[in-house]
Design a protein around this motif. Structure first.
Motif, PDB file in Angstrom:
ATOM      1  N   PRO A 319     -17.629  14.936 -30.638  1.00 44.88           N
ATOM      2  CA  PRO A 319     -16.340  14.252 -30.533  1.00 44.88           C
ATOM      3  C   PRO A 319     -16.457  12.823 -31.046  1.00 44.88           C
ATOM      4  CG  PRO A 319     -16.938  15.285 -28.451  1.00 44.88           C
ATOM      5  CD  PRO A 319     -18.143  15.359 -29.335  1.00 44.88           C
ATOM      6  N   THR A 320     -15.476  12.428 -31.849  1.00 39.35           N
ATOM      7  CA  THR A 320     -15.477  11.044 -32.297  1.00 39.35           C
ATOM      8  C   THR A 320     -14.735  10.166 -31.302  1.00 39.35           C
ATOM      9  OG1 THR A 320     -13.513  11.533 -33.572  1.00 39.35           O
ATOM     10  CG2 THR A 320     -15.600  11.610 -34.742  1.00 39.35           C
ATOM     11  N   GLN A 321     -13.860  10.781 -30.522  1.00 39.30           N
ATOM     12  CA  GLN A 321     -13.119  10.052 -29.483  1.00 39.30           C
ATOM     13  C   GLN A 321     -13.009  10.966 -28.292  1.00 39.30           C
ATOM     14  OE1 GLN A 321      -9.248   8.585 -30.105  1.00 39.30           O
ATOM     15  NE2 GLN A 321      -9.948   6.666 -31.001  1.00 39.30           N
ATOM     16  N   LEU A 322     -13.261  10.441 -27.126  1.00 43.47           N
ATOM     17  CA  LEU A 322     -13.182  11.288 -25.933  1.00 43.47           C
ATOM     18  C   LEU A 322     -12.528  10.480 -24.831  1.00 43.47           C
ATOM     19  CD1 LEU A 322     -14.289  14.016 -24.623  1.00 43.47           C
ATOM     20  CD2 LEU A 322     -16.199  12.635 -23.836  1.00 43.47           C
ATOM     21  N   ARG A 323     -11.507  11.087 -24.227  1.00 45.07           N
ATOM     22  CA  ARG A 323     -10.875  10.393 -23.109  1.00 45.07           C
ATOM     23  C   ARG A 323     -11.182  11.147 -21.849  1.00 45.07           C
ATOM     24  NH1 ARG A 323      -6.600   6.350 -22.846  1.00 45.07           N
ATOM     25  NH2 ARG A 323      -5.766   6.937 -20.832  1.00 45.07           N
ATOM     26  N   VAL A 324     -11.720  10.424 -20.885  1.00 46.43           N
ATOM     27  CA  VAL A 324     -12.145  11.079 -19.642  1.00 46.43           C
ATOM     28  C   VAL A 324     -11.226  10.659 -18.501  1.00 46.43           C
ATOM     29  CG1 VAL A 324     -14.047  11.395 -18.044  1.00 46.43           C
ATOM     30  CG2 VAL A 324     -14.512  11.077 -20.471  1.00 46.43           C
ATOM     31  N   PHE A 325     -10.779  11.643 -17.730  1.00 45.73           N
ATOM     32  CA  PHE A 325      -9.961  11.312 -16.546  1.00 45.73           C
ATOM     33  C   PHE A 325     -10.735  11.591 -15.270  1.00 45.73           C
ATOM     34  CE2 PHE A 325      -6.853  12.001 -19.855  1.00 45.73           C
ATOM     35  CZ  PHE A 325      -6.012  10.940 -19.670  1.00 45.73           C
TER      36      PHE A 325
END
Lengths: 325, 297, 276
Positions: A319-325
């Protein structure tokens, strides 16, 4: 006219349709209420119109409390999902209805009504249909007549319930561009309900994403798409891949993944099971080796041609961008 | 390749025809049996009325229907219908509005109560008004004191007629208005229409045919009611006789030709009712079909 | 919270209020009179009135003849509905419209017309009489009259269901090897059964209360061809209000039970229909 929603709640028996909704619609904007069916968006729209009364909370029009005002006093235009055109009246009479039912003192003269109706029919580009009956119209025409009828009373607010829901794909696309242009021309504060993310992203100034009777996020199309506030918004707007990470659940858009033949640091191995290459984007379906889950990846056609992946090949994802919640 | 699939389709069509229809022999037996049943139970009674009415010739027939008692019976029948039809029409619209446009508890129970008069024997429908307004009834003495007469007089006949025709309009309108939903009314409301204007300009035009249908049925029953009216009428010739009661009196006096002559008028009324009813059904079906048709441009 | 129950469209109070007042004045209060007046009798008196041999004979005739007539209509009503929906023949539309004739024809006219046909010198009577079949002025005449007035019910309840019945289900049955008769009683009949039962009970309920068409053809002989509604009139003509009211109460209770049954049937039938 601006609309302010304060702490609105509404239940139907045991079912809680809306829970503590707060929202601000600035004057002149075109706002989309977006969410899956049953999320409460139509209920909220009907409460704004005065077709439904909330259990709690207030609706303010330009700062004035209108929660308990009668529908007829609110000066709203409402376009119903199935248009609710009066079947036994001509198109002309449908559009004229709101003017004709005014009390005698404020009712325009027949000549004025005639002019107003024809102007509106011209605005929606259907003045040649004035003498037809609604059953004789196509879906898209009915939709525009319903809009003209709503506009005839010069509403301060225009409310549209799934305005394109009942139309086929082609007509839908044309109409939503047309609605956008019409709004730019008229600048009436407008709120429309939709379950179609593409529609909301294309037409609205502001999108209100709703789920389970609550607002998940409010923002410009750009903002809700690029910076989703919650996992729900991420999954509802556009395709997304979910990864388990030590910090929690991570979300990645299909175009935010790098694919290569060489393993790298923290990269994920998988088998390329399917290549879908129609249009400018090539969609890859990759089955992870570790947990057998599928990951969607999108590449530009040029990039894909360079790399020249073959079906069945083992590839490595990162992944080049990962958003974690 | 192409040819063989066409052949299969063609064969399939033949097989389908054979599989879901009966042999000609069975078909014509069933039609014959049904026609015999309808012939004996519908056509024969219909023909008999006119045959008996004209048995003694046109002069007797004309004399029977122009005789003064017959004329006053017609007048009373007309009055009973002219009073009960509008009242039940008004009720039907009000009841249908309340039941279909709002949600409240006990709605289904209310619908059942509206249906009650259908379930009650006409004789009982007459009896109840005798029990209330008759000599030994609840208001019997009060009425005598005020020199008013309900039972064995015109008001009683009208009351009994209203009772037996009570549900017809409501019964037609309720399912129709339920099926049409509330969206058009809501649209009219948002556009600023008042309740009466919504009812008059939006709701009623949409249920026009159902309304007319209900009125036709109400009128037919009102003009033809016998049992209930018979109990409250007192059979005073030229005073409290409706047409059906006049038929009975003539018949009981063995004046068959005259009885059937008056009966033939009522039969014509029934036939006109059927024609109107069929016409209204046809119109309503045509409107419904027009609404389903969608023209794409 | 006070606005919670606010109704959107206007006129709720007025329309419901008018409905309830009119319903009470015309239907509910007058019907209540029957039961209230019945309480003027003690239970023993009431029981004695409603169970005299002559009254018991009227129940037997009324319910027996109604049952037979409703059964005849069950069979022939289904046949008529089938023929009208499935087949084409000359005069079909007219016959279809005429099915409602018994609804539209005043009952007294039906009564004298049927009597004329079945009297010993009538069109059918003079054929039947030599074979020892007496119709007019016997219980058989009552059955004939009740069959006439109940004719539309089964036809009109079954017809729409039969029209809506999907051809696919029949084709499926046929493709699975069922013959016509098997398809009919295993696939079609179960689907129209609720409608058939509803039509049957409507015809039965109507027959139980019927008066006008019966009294002319029945002959009205005590113990033999007297129906219960006539019994009420007879009591009234003898100024026996209490007796008339007591019998009316019995008939009313039975009618209400039938109405309840019909409602349950219709609910059942619509749910089955909807679930399909």
């Amino acid at each position: 006219m601006g609309i302010t929603i304060q702490q609105i709640s509404k239940g139907f028996g045991q079912f809680s349709a809306l829970r503590d909704i707060n929202l601000n619609v600035p004057s002149g904007e075109l706002v989309a209420l977006l969410g899956p069916s049953g999320c409460g968006k139509t209920t909220l729209l009907r409460i704004i119109a005065g077709l439904e009364s909330p259990d709690n909370g207030q609706v303010l029009f330009d700062g004035v409390d209108t929660t308990h005002a009668d529908v007829r006093e609110r000066q709203v235009g409402f376009v119903f999902q199935h248009y609710a055109l009066f079947r036994h009246m001509t198109v002309f009479e449908n559009v004229a209805f709101g003017l004709r039912v005014r009390p005698r003192e404020t009712r325009p003269s027949n000549a004025e009504i005639k002019k107003r109706v024809h102007d509106l029919l011209k605005l929606v580009q259907l003045d040649w249909l004035a003498d037809r009956y609604p059953p004789q119209l196509s879906g898209g025409q009915r939709q525009r007549i319903a809009l003209a009828r709503a506009l005839a009373v010069e509403p301060k607010v225009l409310l549209l319930d799934e305005p394109f829901g009942a139309l086929d794909a082609k007509v839908r696309k044309d109409l939503r561009r047309w609605l956008r242009r019409l709004h730019d021309e008229l600048h009436v504060t407008s709120v429309f309900v939709t379950h179609d993310q593409e529609e909301a992203l294309e037409v609205a100034d502001t999108i209100v994403v709703m789920n389970h009777g609550q607002v998940e996020q409010v923002g410009s199309p750009q903002a809700v798409y690029d910076q989703p506030a919650t996992p729900f918004v991420y999954e509802f707007l556009g395709n997304v891949n979910a990864f388990e990470t030590p910090q929690g659940k991570g979300f990645v858009r299909p175009y935010e993944i790098a694919v290569s033949r060489e393993p790298g640091l923290n990269s994920i191995a998988g088998a390329l099971t399917y290549v879908h290459s129609v249009g400018s984007l090539v969609r890859l379906e990759i089955k992870r080796t570790d947990n057998e889950q599928y990951v969607d990846v999108e590449l530009g056609r040029e990039q894909f041609n360079q790399l020249n992946f073959q079906q069945g090949e083992t590839v490595y994802l990162k992944p080049t961008q990962l958003r974690v919640f | 390749m192409m040819h063989s699939t066409q052949l299969q389709q063609y064969q399939g069509k033949i097989a389908y025809k054979r599989a879901t229809s009966e042999s000609a022999w069975v078909r014509w037996s069933l039609i014959g049996l049904a026609l015999a049943f309808l012939g004996i139970f519908l056509l024969l009674p219909l023909a008999a009325v006119f045959a008996e009415a004209l048995r003694k010739g046109w002069d007797v027939y004309l004399a029977a229907i122009t005789e003064s008692d017959a004329l006053s019976a017609m007048k009373l029948t007309l009055i009973a219908s002219l009073v009960s039809v509008p009242l039940n029409l008004l009720f039907g619209v009000a009841a249908a509005w309340a039941i279909t446009k709002f949600d409240f508890r006990g709605k289904n129970f209310l619908i059942t109560l509206i249906d009650l008069p259908f379930a009650v024997s006409p004789v009982i429908a007459g009896l109840i008004f005798v029990l209330i307004f008759g000599l030994q009834g609840w208001f019997g003495e009060w009425l005598i004191d005020h020199d008013l007469k309900v039972v064995f007089a015109v008001p009683g006949i009208i009351l009994a007629t209203i009772f037996v025709t009570f549900p017809f309009v409501a019964r037609e309108l309720i399912p129709l208005m339920q099926a049409q939903g509330k969206e058009e009314e809501e649209a009219a409301l948002v556009l600023g229409a008042s309740g009466w204007k919504i009812l008059w300009h939006v709701t009623l035009p949409n249920v026009k045919w159902g309304l007319i249908y209900g009125v036709i049925l109400t009128n037919a029953r009102a003009m033809g009611e016998f049992g209930a009216v018979s109990v409250v009428s007192g059979h005073i010739r030229g005073m409290t006789n409706t047409m059906p009661l006049h038929v009975e009196i003539l018949y009981n006096e063995y004046n068959y030709a005259a009885a059937f002559a008056v009966a033939s008028l009522l039969t014509l009324l029934a036939l006109v009712t059927l024609v109107l009813k069929t016409y209204v059904e046809w119109q309503a079906a045509r409107d419904a079909a027009a609404q389903e048709k969608e023209v794409t441009v | 919270m006070t606005t919670r129950k606010k109704h959107l469209l206007p006129g709720f109070g007025l329309s419901l209020g008018y409905t309830l007042v009119y319903l009470s004045l015309i239907v509910l209060i007058p019907l209540a009179a029957v039961f209230i007046r019945t309480t003027e009798l003690s239970f023993n008196e009431f029981w004695a009135v409603v169970t005299t041999p002559r009254v018991l004979a009227t129940y037997r005739l009324t319910f027996g003849a109604s049952l037979i007539a409703a059964l005849i209509n069950l069979v022939f009503g289904l046949l008529t509905a089938w023929v009208l929906v499935r087949y084409q023949f000359f005069g079909k539309k007219i016959l279809d419209a005429l099915v409602d004739f018994p609804f539209a024809l005043p009952t007294a006219v039906a009564g004298i017309s049927l009597t004329a046909i079945y009297a010993p010198n009538g069109w059918l009577g003079h054929w039947l009489e030599p074979h020892g079949i007496k119709v007019a002025f016997t219980p058989l005449g009552v059955v004939v009259a009740l069959t006439f007035i109940g004719l539309p019910f089964v036809v009109r309840t079954v017809q729409p269901v039969l029209e809506d019945f999907s051809a696919e289900a029949e084709e499926a049955a046929a493709s699975l090897g069922a013959n016509r008769w098997q398809t009919f009683y295993k696939v079609i009949l179960p689907a129209i059964w609720p409608a058939l039962l509803t039509g049957f009970s409507l015809a039965f309920a109507r027959a139980v209360g019927e008066y006008g068409s019966v009294i002319f053809i029945a002959g009205n002989m005590p113990m033999i061809s007297e129906i219960t509604p006539l019994m009420i009139i007879t009591k009234l003509e003898q100024y026996d209000y209490a007796g008339a009211t007591a019998i009316a109460a019995v008939l009313l209770v039975i009618s209400f039970i039938l109405l309840l049954l019909i409602n349950v049937l219709q609910w059942w039938s619509s749910h089955r229909h909807g679930a399909r």
